[in-house]
Motif scaffolding. Structure first.
Motif, short mmCIF file in Angstrom:
data_model
loop_
_atom_site.label_atom_id
_atom_site.label_comp_id
_atom_site.label_asym_id
_atom_site.label_seq_id
_atom_site.Cartn_x
_atom_site.Cartn_y
_atom_site.Cartn_z
N ARG A 55 0.82 -1.22 0.00
CA ARG A 55 0.00 0.00 0.00
C ARG A 55 0.85 1.26 0.00
NH1 ARG A 55 -5.60 -1.10 1.40
NH2 ARG A 55 -5.78 -3.25 2.07
N SER A 56 2.00 1.22 0.65
CA SER A 56 2.84 2.43 0.75
C SER A 56 3.85 2.53 -0.40
CB SER A 56 3.55 2.47 2.09
OG SER A 56 4.36 1.33 2.25
N THR A 57 4.37 1.42 -0.88
CA THR A 57 5.38 1.43 -1.96
C THR A 57 5.06 0.34 -2.99
OG1 THR A 57 6.81 -0.02 -0.70
CG2 THR A 57 7.21 2.34 -0.48
N PRO A 58 3.99 0.52 -3.76
CA PRO A 58 3.58 -0.56 -4.66
C PRO A 58 4.57 -0.89 -5.78
CG PRO A 58 2.27 1.40 -5.05
CD PRO A 58 3.11 1.67 -3.84
N PHE A 59 5.32 0.09 -6.26
CA PHE A 59 6.28 -0.20 -7.33
C PHE A 59 7.51 -0.93 -6.79
CE2 PHE A 59 9.88 1.34 -10.09
CZ PHE A 59 9.59 0.50 -11.16
N ALA A 60 7.91 -0.61 -5.57
CA ALA A 60 9.10 -1.22 -4.98
C ALA A 60 8.87 -2.68 -4.60
CB ALA A 60 9.55 -0.42 -3.77
N VAL A 61 7.64 -3.06 -4.31
CA VAL A 61 7.36 -4.42 -3.84
C VAL A 61 7.74 -5.48 -4.88
CG1 VAL A 61 5.51 -6.00 -3.17
CG2 VAL A 61 5.69 -3.75 -2.11
N PRO A 62 7.27 -5.41 -6.13
CA PRO A 62 7.68 -6.44 -7.09
C PRO A 62 9.19 -6.44 -7.35
CG PRO A 62 5.83 -5.19 -7.95
CD PRO A 62 6.28 -4.50 -6.71
N SER A 99 -1.55 -4.13 -10.44
CA SER A 99 -2.40 -3.07 -9.91
C SER A 99 -1.79 -1.68 -10.06
CB SER A 99 -2.71 -3.34 -8.43
OG SER A 99 -1.55 -3.18 -7.66
N LEU A 100 -0.56 -1.61 -10.57
CA LEU A 100 0.08 -0.31 -10.77
C LEU A 100 -0.63 0.45 -11.89
CD1 LEU A 100 3.81 -1.41 -10.51
CD2 LEU A 100 2.54 -0.04 -8.85
N LEU A 101 -0.86 1.72 -11.69
CA LEU A 101 -1.57 2.53 -12.67
C LEU A 101 -0.67 3.02 -13.80
CD1 LEU A 101 -3.84 4.60 -10.25
CD2 LEU A 101 -4.40 2.52 -11.53
N ASP A 102 0.59 3.23 -13.52
CA ASP A 102 1.55 3.65 -14.54
C ASP A 102 1.96 2.41 -15.34
OD1 ASP A 102 3.64 4.57 -16.10
OD2 ASP A 102 4.67 5.58 -14.44
N VAL A 103 1.67 2.42 -16.63
CA VAL A 103 1.93 1.25 -17.47
C VAL A 103 3.42 0.93 -17.53
CG1 VAL A 103 1.73 0.34 -19.83
CG2 VAL A 103 -0.13 1.67 -18.84
N ARG A 104 4.27 1.95 -17.58
CA ARG A 104 5.72 1.70 -17.62
C ARG A 104 6.20 1.01 -16.35
NH1 ARG A 104 7.69 7.44 -18.49
NH2 ARG A 104 5.70 7.74 -17.48
N GLN A 105 5.70 1.46 -15.22
CA GLN A 105 6.08 0.82 -13.96
C GLN A 105 5.56 -0.61 -13.91
OE1 GLN A 105 4.65 3.26 -10.75
NE2 GLN A 105 6.49 4.54 -10.75
N ALA A 106 4.34 -0.81 -14.37
CA ALA A 106 3.74 -2.15 -14.33
C ALA A 106 4.53 -3.13 -15.20
CB ALA A 106 2.29 -2.08 -14.78
#
Length: 144
Positions: A55-62, A99-106
């Motif tokens: 919830r706090s750092t969704p991009f860093a988790v994967p 669940s990431l909204l930014d396609v590049r990050q996802a």
């Protein structure tokens, strides 16, 4: 009362699954007699525990899960492949990446997860490279 319980269950089902993955991974590693189990348990704790920060750092988790899987397989390729609960950690990380909204990050997160899973499979002893499809389909399916 029942609707409130259902809302709480829906809101925290991921956290419950992440906590279960964390506990099962630790149980699975501590039951083994491997001389690397202290290090493996620490890596698994970092890897599965990072899911609780989604919830706090969704991009860093994967990315943390991918890094943990790579460290795990570099330390002990056989244990990385045979620790089945770590597969659940990869699947849950794919859920976060999807669940990431930014396609590049996802897409970056998905690529990191697939690369780490492939490395685990390719370094595992006596596992044919064709098995990569069986790790790729669930990760990509969960991501979507």
């Amino acid at each position: 009362m029942a609707p409130r319980v259902l809302v709480l269950a829906r809101d925290y089902v991921f956290e419950a699954l992440a906590l279960a993955a964390l506990v099962f991974t630790q149980i699975e590693l501590w039951r083994g007699l491997d001389e690397n189990r202290f290090r493996l348990a620490a890596i698994a704790l970092f890897t599965a525990g990072s899911l609780l920060l989604r919830r706090s750092t969704p991009f860093a988790v994967p990315l943390a899960v991918a890094a943990g899987a790579i460290a795990f397989t570099l330390l002990d390729p056989d244990a990385a492949y045979n620790t089945e609960s770590m597969y659940l950690v990869l699947i849950l990380a794919a859920w976060v990446a999807g669940s990431l909204l930014d396609v590049r990050q996802a897409v970056t997160a998905l690529g990191a997860l697939l690369a780490s899973a492939w490395l685990v499979f390719l370094r595992a002893p006596d596992v044919p490279a064709t098995e990569l499809i069986w790790v790729s389909i669930p990760i990509c399916g969960t991501f979507v």
